[in-house]
Design an enzyme around this catalytic site. Sequence first.
Site, PDB file in Angstrom:
ATOM      1  N   GLU A 152       0.771  -1.155  -0.066  1.00 31.18           N
ATOM      2  CA  GLU A 152      -0.009   0.063  -0.077  1.00 31.18           C
ATOM      3  C   GLU A 152       0.937   1.311  -0.004  1.00 31.18           C
ATOM      4  OE1 GLU A 152      -3.745   1.329   2.744  1.00 31.18           O
ATOM      5  OE2 GLU A 152      -2.287   0.599   3.504  1.00 31.18           O
ATOM      6  N   LYS A 181      -9.752   2.162  -1.924  1.00 29.09           N
ATOM      7  CA  LYS A 181     -10.180   1.482  -0.745  1.00 29.09           C
ATOM      8  C   LYS A 181     -11.409   1.957  -0.077  1.00 29.09           C
ATOM      9  CE  LYS A 181      -7.196   1.005   3.569  1.00 29.09           C
ATOM     10  NZ  LYS A 181      -6.160   1.567   4.321  1.00 29.09           N
ATOM     11  N   CYS A 216      -5.141  -3.204   3.036  1.00 29.28           N
ATOM     12  CA  CYS A 216      -4.637  -2.908   4.397  1.00 29.28           C
ATOM     13  C   CYS A 216      -5.917  -3.460   5.397  1.00 29.28           C
ATOM     14  CB  CYS A 216      -4.246  -1.550   4.424  1.00 29.28           C
ATOM     15  SG  CYS A 216      -3.275  -1.435   6.089  1.00 29.28           S
TER      16      CYS A 216
END
Length: 274
Positions: free
Chosen positions: A50, A120, A159
């Site tokens: 990321e 995300k 994540c």
Amino acid sequence: MSPEPPVRPAVRVTMGQLTVSPDHTANRLAVADAMRTAARARADLLVLPEYASGFDPRGAGPEHAEGLDGPFVTLLRERAAATGVAVIAGTMLPGATPARAVNAVVAVDAAGGLVGVYRKVHLYDAFGHRESDRLEAGPADAAPVVMEVQGLRFGVLTCYDLRFPESARRVVDAGAHALVVPAAWAAGDLKALHWRTLAIARAIENTAAVVAVGQAGRGVVGRSLLVAPDGVVGLELDDKPGIRTADIDGGALAAVRDRNPALRHRRYGVVPLP
């Protein structure tokens, strides 16, 4: 749902656990070096963390954003085309306003084509962090990003998404055999334990391989790992920078899904909340 088994016996994956700084030029040099290492290992896919284009452990925001036609994604596409190695990597895109950015993961195939962009969905507003102060979330109802590499389909999470099993299940419902999780997993009490445990859980419950690649350096845990669909950890790094390569056996994955047909036994689906 149980996708058909992949057509190739094994796909070679390189995990690039890099230290990422606010210096975008230096980061691109590190990424180019990781691409060369993956090519020398004859990898089919390189996975980077990321925020691989630029990062500050105090909080990454719009100052690190660049468009999909900017130097970072352009580098990925050029090096993929030159080496024949597909790549999945975290980056930052401009948001709807100058005060916001988008935490994104791009999927580039071995010919250099940009085949998917995942924005995300779950922003990290936890454990004392607030990504939503700087970032805007991606749409929860966006189509999952799944890229096929040599017959194996890799679905993308990022994540904090790892803490939400429905995110992984939605990608598997879209046909993924493996979950790819670029991360900058924040350090702290029990955080490395959570990272490892959640990666293993997502593998077991989805009978999917998990390629979880974290950043190394200040404020993050590193500890990238490759988990087989039966939960066995086949490769694991420590908290230092490192680049490691391993194979994902498509035949073994199909065998696990045959012995454990949990995906076929499901009684509930996954839909985005309004």
